[in-house]
Design a protein around this motif. Sequence first.
Motif, short mmCIF file in Angstrom:
data_model
loop_
_atom_site.label_atom_id
_atom_site.label_comp_id
_atom_site.label_asym_id
_atom_site.label_seq_id
_atom_site.Cartn_x
_atom_site.Cartn_y
_atom_site.Cartn_z
N ALA A 71 0.80 -1.23 0.00
CA ALA A 71 0.00 0.00 0.00
C ALA A 71 0.84 1.28 0.00
O ALA A 71 0.27 2.39 0.03
CB ALA A 71 -0.95 -0.01 1.19
N HIS A 72 2.15 1.14 -0.03
CA HIS A 72 2.98 2.34 -0.18
C HIS A 72 4.37 1.95 -0.68
O HIS A 72 5.15 1.33 0.04
CB HIS A 72 3.13 3.10 1.14
N LEU A 73 4.65 2.30 -1.93
CA LEU A 73 6.00 2.13 -2.43
C LEU A 73 6.26 3.13 -3.54
O LEU A 73 5.36 3.84 -3.99
CB LEU A 73 6.27 0.70 -2.93
N HIS A 74 7.52 3.18 -3.95
CA HIS A 74 7.93 4.06 -5.05
C HIS A 74 8.61 3.16 -6.08
O HIS A 74 9.76 2.76 -5.88
CB HIS A 74 8.93 5.11 -4.55
N THR A 75 7.90 2.86 -7.17
CA THR A 75 8.52 1.97 -8.16
C THR A 75 9.65 2.69 -8.90
O THR A 75 10.46 2.06 -9.58
CB THR A 75 7.48 1.45 -9.17
N CYS A 223 -0.61 10.93 0.54
CA CYS A 223 0.46 11.83 1.01
C CYS A 223 1.29 11.11 2.09
O CYS A 223 0.76 10.29 2.83
CB CYS A 223 -0.16 13.09 1.62
N HIS A 224 2.59 11.42 2.17
CA HIS A 224 3.38 10.99 3.33
C HIS A 224 2.96 11.85 4.51
O HIS A 224 2.99 13.08 4.41
CB HIS A 224 4.87 11.22 3.07
N MET A 225 2.59 11.24 5.62
CA MET A 225 2.09 12.02 6.77
C MET A 225 2.77 11.58 8.06
O MET A 225 2.90 10.38 8.33
CB MET A 225 0.57 11.82 6.92
N ALA A 260 0.54 7.74 4.23
CA ALA A 260 1.68 6.84 4.42
C ALA A 260 2.42 7.15 5.72
O ALA A 260 2.58 8.32 6.08
CB ALA A 260 2.65 6.96 3.25
N HIS A 261 2.82 6.12 6.39
CA HIS A 261 3.63 6.11 7.61
C HIS A 261 2.81 6.31 8.88
O HIS A 261 2.70 5.42 9.68
CB HIS A 261 4.81 7.09 7.52
N CYS A 262 2.29 7.52 9.14
CA CYS A 262 1.46 7.75 10.34
C CYS A 262 2.12 7.23 11.61
O CYS A 262 1.55 6.45 12.37
CB CYS A 262 0.08 7.10 10.17
N SER A 309 6.03 -1.37 1.52
CA SER A 309 7.47 -1.65 1.59
C SER A 309 8.28 -0.37 1.54
O SER A 309 9.45 -0.35 1.89
CB SER A 309 7.87 -2.55 0.43
N ASP A 310 7.68 0.71 1.04
CA ASP A 310 8.35 2.00 0.82
C ASP A 310 9.35 1.92 -0.34
O ASP A 310 10.17 2.81 -0.50
CB ASP A 310 9.03 2.51 2.10
N GLY A 311 9.30 0.83 -1.10
CA GLY A 311 10.19 0.73 -2.27
C GLY A 311 11.36 -0.18 -2.04
O GLY A 311 11.75 -0.46 -0.89
ZN LIG Z 1 7.43 6.81 0.68
#
Ligand SMILES: [Zn+2]
Length: 455
Positions: A71-75, A223-225, A260-262, A309-311
């Motif tokens: 649910a959160h990565l940067h390909t 958004c990264h939060m 993302a993150h929280c 995974s955040d990438g």
């Molecule tokens: Zn990220």
Amino acid sequence: MKTCDILIRNGRVLKPDMTVAKKQFIAIKNSRIVETGDESLLSDRPEQEQYTAQTVIDDSRILWMPGLTDAHLHTSQQFLKGSLLDERPVIWKRINVPFEASLTEETMALSARLAGVEMIKNGTTSFVDAGGPHVEAAAEEYLKMGMRAALTWQTTDGPKVPDSLRIETKAALPRQERLYKNYHNKNGILQVYYSVTSLMACSEELFRTVFEAAKEKGITAECHMNEYASEVMDFIEKYGERPFEYLEHAGVLPQNFVAAHCIMLSEPEIEILAQHQVRAVHCPFSNCGKGVPETPRLLAAGIPVAFGSDGAGHGGLDLFREMRAFRCVMNVLHGIGTANPQIMPAKTLLSMALEGGAKALMEEHLGRIETGCLADIIAIDLDQPHLFATGSVVNSLVESACGADVKHSVIHGKLVMKNRELLTIDEEKVLYDTEKIMGTHPYFTKPAGWCGDRA
Ligand SMILES: [Zn+2]
């Protein structure tokens, strides 16, 4: 006889209540699970009510479970694998963003292909890409591979961001609208989210404009939060409130929001997340360098929580590993202090990765093997010494399984991997092309001084 596209017989199945049932069948047609249940329901029927299918998988030694959602990565950071560990902060400003700025359409497309290969082979069938450059080029690759994804542009006007990534408010919104028009709902597998990179990486004008537009049109925003303590402190200094409090008071908290993150949330912010059903996404391995979230409290408040995974730069795209890392961290911080070994049980972790992921994708009929749900499912090879014998298949999925145990993968009703062979992309060619890039890309050939002061 009734026809379907894929018929699974005699398999074990992870049920929505996180129990495992033996001798199950799953009939798949046109992207959906048209029927599933006990094998006896099928075999006891008259012949005309039986299923025929082009693909039949009859195997009692595998476990079918819903595909995982990253649910959160940067390909766009796929080529940064192995380049971030032990680097001093702040990695995203110093390394990730300058690296992404160097990508061309062609190298972004290759990065997307490599990320797709890694995800499918690790059992990930859907993902939320938090935004990079050349999103259209990447989108075409996910369509070809048949991967389910939510995509967005990397959107920031921060003064320290390289020129090629910085975008002004008046250009950002039309760009997001274009992507939405061209790719949202494409082939039934792609979605487009509006986004800004993070509140502190943007001007107030930019994040308010993007969020207001998302809210008005009912489009999901991302958004990264609340990722770093320093980021929250800087926000309070600049705006006089904590990030979620500001968004709520200003009336710009998007209706459908993936945050993302929280990690750094105050109690009033947790109440805001619960009230607005904000989708929180933790990235356990990546987050170990930042802090530990109050996840038991978030879950108790009814907040949907998923994993990312955040990438690949943060140790690869294996969500089994993320679940395991998260279980360790939760136990050390929240379990030991309260003498509660069940602070984060295996069933909860799995449901975060499955149903939590589905919520981050805003897909109601995903993350469960049930009649009528989308057919995004994977098969785990249980016949291996590290998974067999076990007192609990569910516990072993969290404690011992890894992405390499995934044998087959079905996305949107299509078989994309069989016996670990990819069917919608040439894996060997992707690895060959990647090796060539790694030998010529300036980041890897001129490490000293190329990305800030990396060396
Ligand atoms: Zn990220």
